[in-house]
Structure formats: structure tokens, C-alpha cells
Design an enzyme around this catalytic site. Structure first.
Site, PDB file in Angstrom:
ATOM      1  CG  ASP A 173      13.197  -3.994 -10.928  1.00 36.40           C
ATOM      2  OD1 ASP A 173      12.196  -4.532 -11.411  1.00 36.40           O
ATOM      3  OD2 ASP A 173      13.247  -3.605  -9.732  1.00 36.40           O
TER       4      ASP A 173
HETATM    5  C1  GLC Z   1      11.089  -4.529  -7.303  1.00 37.69           C
HETATM    6  C2  GLC Z   1      10.209  -4.496  -8.537  1.00 37.69           C
HETATM    7  C3  GLC Z   1      10.032  -3.133  -9.113  1.00 37.69           C
HETATM    8  C4  GLC Z   1      10.023  -2.124  -7.981  1.00 37.69           C
HETATM    9  C5  GLC Z   1      11.414  -2.106  -7.391  1.00 37.69           C
HETATM   10  C6  GLC Z   1      11.502  -1.152  -6.196  1.00 37.69           C
HETATM   11  O1  GLC Z   1      11.955  -5.630  -7.374  1.00 37.69           O
HETATM   12  O2  GLC Z   1      10.560  -5.358  -9.603  1.00 37.69           O
HETATM   13  O3  GLC Z   1       8.817  -3.127  -9.870  1.00 37.69           O
HETATM   14  O4  GLC Z   1       9.666  -0.849  -8.460  1.00 37.69           O
HETATM   15  O5  GLC Z   1      11.860  -3.385  -7.017  1.00 37.69           O
HETATM   16  O6  GLC Z   1      10.710  -1.609  -5.172  1.00 37.69           O
END
Ligand code: GLC
Length: 741
Positions: free
Chosen positions: A280
């Protein structure tokens, strides 16, 4: 004939195997040509400069890195035009390895569907799959190869803002929805132009953050992890999910991004997952904050050894892996494995054959302006609405009403209906979003006078607009009041300690109640809210969540009976925050509370009933359904047998409507304690007035199995209660059976 079929099958298998062999050969051939820097580049993902869904990290020489083949993927780059521009840069690199474009297409791209928790309330798996299909058609036409969805985190805590993004508290429903969403996003197969890679997230246990506070620690038994939180991920993988995403949280003391048990042992080991894992946003680097690693170098080691293949935005891999190989701190084979997993998806998507195949502006224009998509959005939005109360049968409203007062801070909002994780396309105006006011205007036409007043705000306590609201209410035959929380009070980093409906809104209801007019209350939210006085006092309450582009039309369809509401709550609604975590499939304890008054020496609060305000699986209809004729094919079964269950459902009311028939089981005695009931199957059926249908379920050993204290997934002989209900507390038919050796 049979001979021909067999030959055809063999040829198809041989072709597929030779095709797959070809891809593997191509990957190996390409890997041999790649420098260490180019390999590491494939493990690196950056966000676009004009959008961020996490703490900003600016990359000064991103363009050069792409030209040098040192970037594998980007996110937050929208549109055929912009993705083409970046892909053209990648084609300037030595090996011309195409970029992957990922995006949070969570509940629609341009056409926006209800927030996922609302969609879950539809319990309509084909419609849920269809909504993801449309999202994939639109996103893939805009250059997107990969959506960071479905979010499959089970959650029993509505304080957590991301509850809006998943399918609620139940593992069975959550697993079915995870499967449907992956199928919708990925379509028949990856590489079809209308498909995008899915990404089951967040692996794992993210929804169980202590205190419902986003990014907070998670601590649970392995048995709980396997029994409750992992099955939706397995369902997503069974559906063919191409990727998974780490969660931010530490799980039992080890951050998910560096968690060998989760990724190496379970995902890539026991489950033999062949796709790839993306971190993430910054989560690899955040292991330093966790205090799990000393620095970025150690973070890179922990993550690559654990099996996280791609680094979103933390630069840990980019800045350290080459040096770590040189220092022999990690083996290049770990990098090769990650590169191969990523390259395989790029081949499967057809990007090596044509890196620009998803960047077609003509196709984009057609896909983003297809009126059929809005019709599908309207249908699932109507199905996601939950009727909580209709005591005086004010609903459905007659189309002959002379005057309606439509009051509240949500009535004329447009973009808010999209809720969190919607995609705000810069070059597209919001006229396609149907506000609640517009939906009602279109529905009533010239027949009815619509009066508007804002009445109050969402957070500010001002009562300055109350009088105007009271005045329009006094002129009306019916009042519709649309209230709730702001659309971005739920979502990522939007946890709330207090999830009550704001005081000013309940005060407005009290003032409007004094007019004596019939009042319909619409509650807009991305989570279960607490509104005890309103729930106890007001006779007509409709939970409208955030319903997407067609919100106004869907709400009007339900209010006027053009669609008979069929939604069922995918989560328990607490009476107070003090009850949280609250969920229906809890254990009995040694001192179960037998009723809501005796709290003496039983597991109960002395100041509040244990029960939720509204239970899991609850939702009313404008009609009534009679359940009858429950029959089991046998009362005893062995674990290699099954029991056929049948029953009849009759529409005994005045409206055609859909009912979600829910099958619950209780395993009376187990080697570990078992829930007082668990959802094990459901069917959503439509019944005309007076119509009767026979519903069938099959109870097999899988439905009786659970993880014991040794983490073995087995059934155990003994007695089972079988319950058929219209909700987890509205049990209409009961029987029991025995599992025998
Ligand atoms: C965010 C979220 C994740 C998302 C990623 C890209 O922090 O936790 O669910 O897909 O970053 O945006």
C-alpha cells in the site's frame, strides 16, 4: 462425437499450455537481458504528480526514470491521452517494457455506483458483478489496466472510515461479494480490452484496527484470522484475482508488508498464488515508523523476503535493492521472482504486443458516454436502499400528492452522492450526476409542487434555517428530510469516535415533527450511524448511503414505489459506540443474556441492551412475505453427504417485491466455541403479488466446517440448528439436523 470433443479439448489444452509456455519463455528471455537497475525498476510504482492518495512524495526525475526503464507502474494517471504520453516515454527505454497503470476504481470510473457497503446491502451478486463490469469497461477505455479493488476487509467497527469501501461484517456475504467483484473487474479473461486486473485488499486484517482507528494495530488469534478475515481473500483468488495489496497495519506484531506468514506461507505457499503483491502507499517504508525495521534498507529486505513484489511510493526498493544485492544481503533471485510475476501480468494484458491498446480516445469517448451504464447504475442504486421503518405506510408516496417539502443539506448536492473513493474526472462536468432534488423533480413532473429548504447544515450547529424549513413544511402534504454525515466523513483516514447523527439534525427533525406533517427521513452516510431518538420516534426512515451518479433517480424510484426496496443491512447498527465491536455472529459466552432487562450475572451492559439498533440482514419491503413448508431431505448426514433444504415464500402483500431469504446455521457444540448463528447461504428472489416460489438450499460439509484450535478446517459430528430468516433476528422457519460419523 465424444472422440471429437476429447480431441478438441486436448488441442485447446495444448494450445493454452504452449501459449503459457510461450509467455514463460518470453519472460525468461527478457529477464536475461535486464540489468539489475531495470529489474528493480519493475518493482517500483509512483503516483502521478496531480493526484495523491497518500502522503505526498515528489519524484524529481520521474520522467527520466521512465525513459531509463526504471519504473514499472504508475497510479493516478487518468485518461487515454495521459496514459499514452507516459507509455510513450516508457517506449523510449532500452527494453521497451510497458508501464502498468493502476487506479482506485472502487465503485465506478465515470458512471459511479453506490459505495461498496451500499452495494453490499443489495445482496444482489449478479448486479454487483455487473457494476464492476461497467467500471472495468470505462476504466480500461481510459488507459487503466488495474484497479486497486475489491477491498475485501471484514469489519465489525463502524467507527472505521473505510467501512464504506467493503462488504460489511459477514465472512460468507463478504466472500461471495469479493468473488463477484473480481469476476466483474476481470471479465472473461485478462487481456480482453474491457477487463482490468483486480487487486484484493488489504492483506490482511486491516478492518480489525484497534478502536476502529485507521492504520492502527491489529491483534487477533490465528484462528480468528483464518475463520473470519482470510476467506474473502481466498474467494477473490479463487475468482482469479491478478494481484493483492498489503495492508498498513501490523498484524500480531508484524507489519503486513513484511509479514512472511501472510505472504510467503499463506498466499504464495498454501494458496499457491501466482499473481503479484503490491504494497500500500508507502507501507514498506512505514515499517520504520512501526519500529519493525531500523531504516529504509532494512525495510526493503523485510518486504522483498516476505514476498511483497511492488513498492508503491516508498522508494525503499528503488533506493536500496541494488546495493543490498551487491552487499549480498539479499539474493537477486528474490528480485527475479518479483519481476517475473509483474512481467507475466504485462504479457497477459497484451501490453508487450501493443502497449497502447488501452489508450484509445475514440473508445474512451464511447465508453464514458454510454447511457446504458447509467441505467445499470440506477438499478443497483435502488436495490442498495434499505427501508428501516415504514410504520404508517407513508411510503410509497402517491404521485398525486399536491405539495412536497424536500428539506435538508443533502437535497441539492451533486458530487456528494458519489461518496468517498469516487473518481473526480477533471474534464467532465457533474451534470450527469442526478441530485436528490433532480430525481424527485423528474419523478413528479408538473403534477406536484416541490418546495425546498436547506433546514440545517451537516456539522455546524446553526438553527438559522430552521424557520424556513418549518414554513415550507407547513405548506406541504408530505415532508421528505434528507440528512446524514458529510460524504467525506467516511473513507480512508476518516475514523470517527462519535458516529451519532448530528444534534442539529435531530433538533430539526423535532421541530418538523411539531408541524404534524407526515415526514420521510432519508439518511445519507458511508457507515452505520447512531440515531436512537429518530429511530424510536419517527415512523418512516430510509437508509440511502451514498448511491452514486443515479442517486436522485434511485431514491425517487423507491419513494414512489417504482422500485420496492429490498436492501438488507450488511452490518449491525449499534445503539451506542460503547457496544462496538458489534456483530451478529458472536459466541454465546458462559452467561448469555436471556433478555434485555435482566443484567444480573450475565454478559450484558447495565445501561444498554446488547442488541443492535438495527441487525445484520435487516431491511423492510412495501410488501410482506410468508415463509412456509420448510423441508429437509434428511435429519442426519455424514460429512460426505448433503441435505437438501426447501421452503416456500409467498408475497402476501400489495406490491411486487424482492426478498433476500437468508439461511443461518448454529453448530451447537464444537471443539472451539461456535457462533450463535452464521449466515451460510442466501437467495434474492422476486415475487409478484400473491406469487409463491419454492426455494432450495444445499447443506454440504463445507457449510458445516470451521477452523479448529489446530487450524484444521473440518466439520465435527453433532447437532445443528437451521434457521431461515428475513434477517439475522427475524427467523421465520426453524429445524435441526445431526452430522454423524
Ligand atoms: C491508499 C489506500 C489504498 C489505495 C492506495 C492507492 O492509501 O490505502 O487502498 O489503493 O493508497 O491509492
Amino acid at each position: 462425437m465424444k472422440k471429437i470433443a476429447t480431441t478438441t479439448l486436448l488441442l485447446a489444452f495444448f494450445f493454452a499450455f504452449s501459449q503459457q509456455k510461450t509467455i514463460d519463455q518470453k519472460i525468461d528471455a527478457l529477464l536475461k537481458q535486464m540489468t539489475l537497475e531495470e529489474k528493480i525498476g519493475q518493482l517500483n510504482q509512483y503516483s502521478g504528480d496531480n493526484a495523491a492518495t497518500g502522503p505526498i512524495t515528489i519524484h524529481l526525475n520521474k520522467i527520466n526514470e521512465i525513459k531509463n526503464g526504471q519504473l514499472g507502474s504508475m497510479l493516478n494517471i487518468l485518461g487515454a491521452k495521459y496514459t499514452r504520453q507516459y507509455q510513450e516515454l516508457a517506449m523510449q527505454s532500452r527494453l521497451k517494457i510497458p508501464l502498468l497503470f493502476g487506479q482506485d476504481v472502487i465503485h465506478g470510473y465515470k458512471t459511479t455506483f453506490p459505495i461498496p457497503l451500499a452495494e453490499a446491502a443489495s445482496w444482489d451478486l449478479p448486479e454487483i458483478e455487473q457494476s464492476c463490469r461497467i467500471a472495468a469497461i470505462e476504466a480500461s477505455a481510459s488507459g487503466i489496466h488495474w484497479t486497486f479493488a475489491p477491498m475485501v476487509d471484514i469489519v465489525r467497527d463502524p467507527r472505521w472510515g473505510r467501512v464504506m469501501e467493503g462488504a460489511g461484517e459477514d465472512t460468507y456475504l463478504g466472500s461471495k461479494i469479493a468473488y463477484a467483484r473480481v469476476k466483474g473487474f476481470q471479465g472473461k479473461k485478462l487481456g480482453d480490452l474491457n477487463s482490468v486486473m483486480a487487486c484484493a485488499k488489504h492483506f490482511a486484517g486491516y478492518g480489525a484496527a484497534v478502536g476502529g482507528r485507521d492504520y492502527n494495530s491489529v491483534d487477533m488469534s490465528e484462528r480468528m484470522l483464518w475463520e473470519t478475515y482470510l476467506p474473502p481473500f481466498k474467494a477473490a483468488i479463487d475468482a482469479g484475482a491478478a494481484t493483492l495489496m498489503n495492508s498498513f497495519n501490523d498484524l500480531n506484531g508484524i507489519p503486513a508488508s513484511g509479514n512472511n506468514y501472510l505472504i510467503r506461507d499463506i498466499l504464495k505457499g498454501k494458496w499457491n498464488f501466482k499473481g503479484f503483491v503490491v504494497s500500500d502507499w508507502g507501507s514498506i517504508g512505514e515499517m520504520i515508523n512501526h519500529g519493525y525495521v531500523k531504516d529504509s534498507k532494512e525495510a526493503a529486505i523485510a518486504a522483498i523476503i516476505a514476498g511483497t513484489d511492488m513498492d508503491m511510493e516508498s522508494n525503499s526498493y528503488r533506493n536500496n535493492l541494488a546495493q543490498l544485492v551487491k552487499e549480498k544481503k539479499i539474493n537477486v533471485s528474490l528480485i527475479d521472482e518479483a519481476v517475473k510475476r509483474i512481467l507475466r501480468k504485462k504479457f497477459e494484458l497484451g501490453l508487450f504486443d501493443d502497449p497502447f491498446r488501452y489508450c484509445n480516445s475514440e473508445r474512451e469517448k464511447d465508453a464514458l458516454n454510454n447511457p446504458e451504464h447509467a441505467k445499470i447504475a440506477r438499478k443497483i442504486a435502488s436495490k442498495s436502499i434499505v427501508l428501516l421503518k415504514n410504520e404508517q405506510h407513508i411510503l410509497p408516496l402517491s404521485k398525486n400528492i399536491k405539495t412536497i417539502a424536500f428539506i435538508g443539506p443533502m437535497v441539492k448536492l451533486k458530487r456528494a452522492n458519489h461518496g468517498f473513493w469516487a473518481i473526480d474526472l477533471k474534464d467532465v462536468d457533474s451534470t450527469y450526476i442526478v441530485s436528490q432534488w433532480e430525481g424527485l423533480e423528474k419523478k413528479v413532473g408538473k403534477n406536484t409542487q416541490l418546495l425546498y429548504a436547506k433546514g440545517c447544515g451537516i456539522e455546524d450547529e446553526s438553527k438559522a434555517d430552521f424557520q424556513e424549513a418549518i414554513d415550507v413544511a407547513n405548506q406541504a402534504d408530505v415532508v421528505i428530510l434528507s440528512i446524514g454525515e458529510r460524504w467525506n466523513m467516511s473513507g480512508e483516514a476518516k475514523s470517527k469516535s462519535n458516529i451519532h447523527l448530528s444534534e442539529v439534525q435531530e433538533n430539526l427533525i423535532k421541530e418538523l415533527q411539531k408541524t404534524g406533517k407526515p415526514i420521510v427521513i432519508l439518511i445519507n452516510a458511508g457507515r452505520p450511524l447512531i440515531f436512537n431518538w429518530t429511530a424510536d420516534t419517527m415512523p418512516t426512515i430510509v437508509y440511502t448511503w451514498w448511491l452514486g451518479s443515479e442517486a436522485g433517480n434511485a431514491i425517487a424510484d423507491v419513494l414512489f414505489g417504482d422500485y420496492n426496496p429490498s436492501g438488507k443491512l450488511p452490518m449491525s447498527f449499534p445503539r451506542e459506540e460503547g457496544q462496538i465491536p458489534i456483530y451478529y455472529n458472536h459466541f454465546n459466552t458462559g452467561r448469555p443474556a436471556q433478555n434485555e432487562t435482566n443484567t444480573n450475572y450475565v454478559s450484558a451492559y447495565i445501561d444498554l441492551p446488547n442488541s443492535p439498533k438495527f441487525p445484520f440482514g435487516f431491511g423492510l419491503s412495501y410488501t410482506t412475505f410468508q415463509y412456509a413448508d420448510l423441508k429437509l431431505s434428511k435429519q442426519k448426514m455424514k460429512n460426505d453427504e448433503s441435505i437438501e433444504v426447501s421452503l416456500t415464500i409467498k408475497n402476501t402483500g400489495k406490491f411486487a417485491g424482492e426478498e433476500v431469504v437468508q439461511l443461518y446455521l448454529r453448530d451447537k457444540v464444537g471443539s472451539v466455541v461456535r457462533p450463535i448463528l452464521e449466515l451460510k447461504d442466501f437467495k434474492k428472489i422476486n415475487l409478484e403479488v400473491g406469487e409463491t416460489k419454492t426455494i432450495k438450499f444445499t447443506i454440504d460439509n463445507q457449510k458445516l466446517s470451521f477452523y479448529n484450535s489446530k487450524l484444521e478446517f473440518n466439520s465435527e459430528p453433532g447437532d445443528f440448528d437451521l434457521m431461515i430468516g428475513s434477517s439475522s433476528t427475524d427467523i421465520r422457519l426453524r429445524d435441526n439436523f445431526e452430522l454423524i460419523n
